[in-house]
Design an enzyme around this catalytic site. Structure first.
Site, PDB file in Angstrom:
ATOM      1  N   TYR A 117      16.748  -9.477   9.204  1.00 52.98           N
ATOM      2  CA  TYR A 117      17.260  -8.226   8.624  1.00 52.98           C
ATOM      3  C   TYR A 117      16.324  -7.825   7.472  1.00 52.98           C
ATOM      4  CZ  TYR A 117      21.249  -8.662  11.671  1.00 52.98           C
ATOM      5  OH  TYR A 117      22.027  -8.740  12.789  1.00 52.98           O
ATOM      6  N   ARG A 150      30.335 -20.974  14.240  1.00 54.01           N
ATOM      7  CA  ARG A 150      31.063 -20.960  15.520  1.00 54.01           C
ATOM      8  C   ARG A 150      32.221 -21.947  15.598  1.00 54.01           C
ATOM      9  NH1 ARG A 150      25.691 -21.321  18.929  1.00 54.01           N
ATOM     10  NH2 ARG A 150      25.113 -22.351  16.975  1.00 54.01           N
ATOM     11  N   CYS A 207      28.261 -22.098  22.978  1.00 58.41           N
ATOM     12  CA  CYS A 207      27.831 -21.366  24.177  1.00 58.41           C
ATOM     13  C   CYS A 207      27.514 -19.901  23.877  1.00 58.41           C
ATOM     14  CB  CYS A 207      28.913 -21.449  25.249  1.00 58.41           C
ATOM     15  SG  CYS A 207      30.465 -20.663  24.745  1.00 58.41           S
TER      16      CYS A 207
END
Ligand code: FMN
Length: 367
Positions: free
Chosen positions: A169, A321, A346
């Site tokens: 970014y 996650r 995943c």
């Protein structure tokens, strides 16, 4: 000795343990970037799950800096009130919360809308990047935008801000010789490439004082040819330390292509050996730096989290996650069920998020 549940302080921020929720774009903000009840509920769930420090998803500091759909924004005073209740609720549970502030630069949605995105230098890579060079007066305005974002964060009650200086970014683009090919005082040497970030820190400090926590997330490595590398990470960290940064979170990758080195790697982590993407970078950082290190990336087990602290490879353990799937993971570990996180890395959590449905773990049974 188990340090995971130590009480510590980052600047004035008193933390009840060493677990951090790394910034996670939920895709649940209102269309104007204001904070929604759904995001507040998620943060509350994380706080109830005993996350010591919650870092919000990246919030754009000006409208042209939006990088994802349904992303949080902090570009206008009218957005302040939407955050207040969320912050209050998190505080009631005994957790702290900082706002991650960001500009997507060359990765802004502006480029997909056919309007102009800008980066440190003009860059065209077919189907990936198409941006013009930001002007010097726009750079000065950018410093003001980040400063005002921090001022608004403070007014909303946040305990601090985290500058998003990672993942390709805008601020990470400035640090990276791949994106930053400028020949003025914002390009070239590492001091020049870090100048925008240092000016932003200085601007926030002079407006909000020494006691407001300013954190930053930076890449340990871009993992692209000609990009920002690990040796420069140490130099930048030293500059950040001199500028008075309160904590550094180390990550990596640019989002330019999905690769084995993206910031959220796809690979099942079923043993301790496969954990911790940035162990070498952390080692290097801890050898030279005294500013607290928040380490993110592929940390999945209680044992590894504990070991990273014991071996002085990190001061804080940051997870993304695993906390999407198990927002109560830290509570579970604290209560003695120390089985590893059930997240299988995943990245399917990106699917509903990109589709505008908001984030959730789509995998029902794993392992
Ligand atoms: C759905 C999703 C959204 C993310 N959003 C952000 C974000 O807003 N800001 C940020 O700095 N990193 C973001 N990340 C990267 C994570 O904070 C983290 O650096 C990365 O996933 C590695 O940590 P993990 O292995 O614990 O997931 C995001 C990752 C995912 C999977």
């Amino acid at each position: 000795m188990n340090k995971l549940f130590d009480k510590t302080k980052i600047n004035q921020m008193e933390l009840k343990n060493r677990f951090v929720r790394s910034a996670t774009w939920e895709g649940l903000a209102n269309p104007d970037g204001s904070c929604s009840r759904k995001i507040a509920d998620m943060m509350l769930e994380l706080a109830k799950g005993q996350v010591g420090l919650i870092i919000t998803s990246h919030a754009y500091v000006s409208q042209c800096g939006q990088g994802s759909i349904r992303q949080l924004g902090i570009y206008d005073d009218r957005l302040i009130s939407g955050y207040k209740k969320m912050v209050e609720e998190v505080h009631k549970e005994g957790s702290k919360i900082v706002l991650q502030i960001s500009h997507a630069g060359a990765r802004a949605l502006a480029q997909t809308k056919d309007s102009e995105a800008f980066g440190p230098s003009s860059l065209k890579i077919k189907d990936v990047i198409n941006c013009r060079e930001i002007t010097t007066s726009e750079i000065l305005k950018m410093t003001e935008n980040f400063k005002m974002a921090a001022v608004r964060a403070k007014k909303a009650g946040f305990d601090g801000v985290q500058l998003h200086g990672a993942h390709g970014y805008l601020l990470s683009q400035f640090l990276s010789p791949f994106f930053n090919r400028r020949e003025d005082e914002y390009g070239g040497s590492i001091e020049n490439r870090a100048r925008l970030i240092l000016e932003i820190i200085q601007a926030i400090r002079s407006e909000l004082g020494k006691q407001f926590a300013i954190l930053i997330k930076i890449n340990s490595d871009d993992f692209i040819e000609g990009g920002f590398a690990q040796s420069e990470m140490v130099q930048v960290s030293a500059l950040l330390e001199s500028a008075g940064i309160d904590a550094v979170e180390l990550s990596g990758g640019t989002g330019l292509k999905v690769s084995q080195y993206s910031s959220s790697r796809i690979s099942k982590i079923d043993s301790k050996r496969k954990e911790v993407y940035y162990r070498d970078a952390a080692k290097l950082y801890k050898k030279k730096m005294s500013v607290p290190l928040i380490l993110v990336g592929g940390i999945r087990s209680y044992e590894m989290a504990k070991e990273l602290l014991e071996k002085n490879l990190a001061d804080y353990i940051s997870l993304c996650r695993p906390l999407i799937r198990e927002p109560d993971l830290i509570k579970r570990w604290q209560e003695g069920d120390i089985k590893r996180a059930t997240c299988i890395s995943c990245n399917k959590c990106f699917v509903p998020t990109r589709a505008g449905e908001g984030i959730y773990c789509v995998v029902e049974n794993q392992r």
